[in-house]
Design a protein around this motif. Structure first.
Motif, PDB file in Angstrom:
ATOM      1  N   LEU A   1      55.093  46.841  59.756  1.00  0.00           N
ATOM      2  CA  LEU A   1      55.128  45.536  59.793  1.00  0.00           C
ATOM      3  C   LEU A   1      55.883  44.960  59.696  1.00  0.00           C
TER       4      LEU A   1
ATOM      5  N   LYS B   1      62.346  39.263  61.397  1.00  0.00           N
ATOM      6  CA  LYS B   1      63.388  38.788  59.915  1.00  0.00           C
ATOM      7  C   LYS B   1      62.618  39.543  58.811  1.00  0.00           C
ATOM      8  N   GLU B   2      61.567  40.858  58.268  1.00  0.00           N
ATOM      9  CA  GLU B   2      61.336  41.657  57.865  1.00  0.00           C
ATOM     10  C   GLU B   2      61.082  42.785  58.142  1.00  0.00           C
TER      11      GLU B   2
ATOM     12  N   LYS C   1      66.197  44.419  60.314  1.00  0.00           N
ATOM     13  CA  LYS C   1      65.941  43.343  59.390  1.00  0.00           C
ATOM     14  C   LYS C   1      67.086  42.424  60.384  1.00  0.00           C
TER      15      LYS C   1
ATOM     16  N   ILE D   1      57.998  41.059  60.661  1.00  0.00           N
ATOM     17  CA  ILE D   1      57.787  39.414  60.900  1.00  0.00           C
ATOM     18  C   ILE D   1      59.006  39.315  61.598  1.00  0.00           C
ATOM     19  N   GLU D   2      58.410  38.031  62.907  1.00  0.00           N
ATOM     20  CA  GLU D   2      60.076  38.573  63.800  1.00  0.00           C
ATOM     21  C   GLU D   2      59.885  36.496  64.323  1.00  0.00           C
ATOM     22  N   GLU D   3      60.917  36.062  63.861  1.00  0.00           N
ATOM     23  CA  GLU D   3      60.330  34.658  64.488  1.00  0.00           C
ATOM     24  C   GLU D   3      61.962  34.610  65.651  1.00  0.00           C
TER      25      GLU D   3
ATOM     26  N   GLU E   1      54.057  37.485  63.088  1.00  0.00           N
ATOM     27  CA  GLU E   1      53.464  38.861  62.253  1.00  0.00           C
ATOM     28  C   GLU E   1      53.405  40.111  63.296  1.00  0.00           C
TER      29      GLU E   1
END
Lengths: 252, 94
Positions: B18, B27-28, B51, B20-22, B2
Motif C-alpha cells: 500500500l 507519503k506512506e 517514505k 499513498i502518493e501525493e 492510494e
C-alpha cells in the motif's frame, strides 16, 4: 554425539509460548543453550499472526473476543494460524552456523520438516513435505511451519494438527485471493488433521515423544529431556510484556 | 492517491503493498502479507526508505537498499515490490 535438549510437552498461554521461543533463540544464539526442541500446546486458544500480516485483514476480532480466543503476533513471517487443544506445536532452535541446518532457507525448511514427516509416517500417515513450509497428507495441509534467523540462531516453529473444531475457523478471515487460487471455497477445505488421516486421534504427548525421537535421528543428536535455563527464564519475563502489548500485536 | 497492489509469489504467498502518493512523492508505504524475509526488520526499513521518495524512483530506492543491507527474501525479490507499486504486479481487490 552432541545433545538435543528436549523441553517436554507443556501447555501455556499464547504470550508465554511466543516469548519462550524467542528467549530460547537468544540463548542458543549466545551459546548459553544447546540445540533445543520444545513441544507445547496453547491455552487459551489463540490466533498467531505472521510478522508482516495486518491483524484486521486476517482475524475476525469480534469472533475471537466472543469465544475467548487471544491474538498474538509472531516474530516469524508466514500466515495466520488458529491454535487449539487439537494441535501439537514445536519449536526447534540451533545455532545459525550452517552445521546442523543448511544456510539456504528453502533447504532448511525441508530439513527441519523431515522429522515431522517421519513422525506422521510412523503413525501411518502418508505425509509429504510441500515447499516452501508446509507438510501435507492427501494433498491437504496438516502442518505449517515458520522460520526466523536472528540472534545468531535459526528458530523454526510449527504445528501438527491432531484434530480441529472447524467451527472455530471463523476466527480467521478467509482470503479471497488465496482460496480462489486453490479452488476451494472455505479455509477448512485446505487443511486436514491426523484424526482424519489416520482414522484415529493419537495422544498428543505420545506424538510429542515420537517427534523428539525423530528430531534426534534426523539431526543425529542424542535426545535428553531438560529444562529452561535461568537466563531463558529471565528473558521470558521481559518478552511476555512485548507479546502482550497492543503496540506489537497491532503494528500492522 | 492510494495505490494498493498485491502479487502472489512462490508458495502461493501474498505480497501486498500500500502506497499513498501525493504529487509524485510517497507519503506512506506499508508492505504486508504471509511471506518470509530475513531479517524481518528489513521490511520496516524499506517502508522507511520509500517514505519521502519520488514515486518514479522506487526501483532505485530498493536497489540502493539491497546494496547496503543483506536481505534474504524467500520466493520473491525486492524487484517484485517495485513492480507492484508501478502497477505491473497485477491489481486485486482484497
Amino acid at each position: 554425539m552432541e545433545g538435543l535438549r528436549v523441553l517436554r510437552f507443556e501447555v501455556h498461554d499464547p504470550f508465554y509460548n511466543m516469548a519462550l521461543d524467542e528467549a530460547i533463540a537468544q540463548s542458543v544464539g549466545e551459546g548459553g543453550s544447546p540445540p533445543t526442541l520444545r513441544l507445547y500446546g496453547w491455552s487459551p486458544r489463540a490466533v498467531s499472526l505472521g510478522y508482516f500480516q495486518e491483524v484486521r485483514e486476517e482475524v475476525d476480532l469480534d469472533f475471537c473476543r466472543e469465544r475467548g480466543i487471544e491474538v498474538v503476533r509472531r516474530i516469524t513471517g508466514g500466515g495466520a494460524v488458529l491454535h487449539t487443544e487439537g494441535e501439537l506445536t514445536y519449536s526447534f532452535v540451533v545455532k545459525d552456523d550452517g552445521s546442523l541446518v543448511p544456510s539456504d532457507i528453502e533447504e532448511s525448511y525441508r530439513r527441519i520438516c523431515a522429522p515431522i514427516v517421519a513422525c506422521i509416517r510412523r503413525l501411518g500417515g502418508d505425509a509429504f513435505f510441500k515447499p516452501i513450509n508446509d507438510i501435507e497428507v492427501g494433498g491437504k495441509k496438516v502442518s505449517g511451519n515458520a522460520q526466523t534467523r536472528r540472534f545468531g540462531a535459526v528458530l523454526q516453529h510449527g504445528t501438527l494438527l491432531l484434530s480441529m473444531d472447524y467451527s472455530l475457523l471463523g476466527a480467521l478471515r478467509p482470503r479471497v485471493e488465496k482460496l480462489k487460487d486453490k479452488g476451494v471455497s472455505e479455509v477448512g477445505g485446505r487443511v486436514t488433521t491426523l484424526r482424519e488421516a489416520l482414522k484415529f486421534e493419537p495422544d498428543r504427548e505420545a506424538v510429542a515423544e515420537i517427534l523428539a525421537e525423530e528430531f534426534g535421528k534426523v539431526f543425529q543428536l542424542e535426545v535428553g529431556y531438560g529444562n529452561i535455563t535461568d537466563r531463558e527464564r529471565a528473558l521470558v519475563m521481559d518478552l511476555v510484556r512485548k507479546y502482550r502489548s497492543r503496540d506489537w500485536t497491532f503494528r500492522r | 492517491m492510494e495505490i494498493i497492489g498485491v502479487k502472489k509469489v512462490k508458495g502461493g504467498k501474498l505480497l501486498k503493498v500500500l502506497v499513498i502518493e501525493e504529487r509524485g512523492t510517497i507519503k506512506e508505504a506499508k508492505i504486508s502479507g504471509d511471506f518470509f524475509v530475513h531479517p524481518e526488520e528489513a521490511i520496516d526499513e524499506i517502508e522507511g526508505c520509500l517514505k519521502g521518495a519520488d514515486i518514479s524512483r522506487v526501483r532505485e530506492v530498493l536497489r540502493d537498499f539491497a546494496k547496503r543491507r543483506t536481505v534474504r527474501t524467500v520466493g520473491f525479490t525486492l524487484e517484485d515490490i517495485a513492480e507492484i507499486i508501478e502497477g505491473r504486479g497485477g491489481r486485486a481487490q482484497l
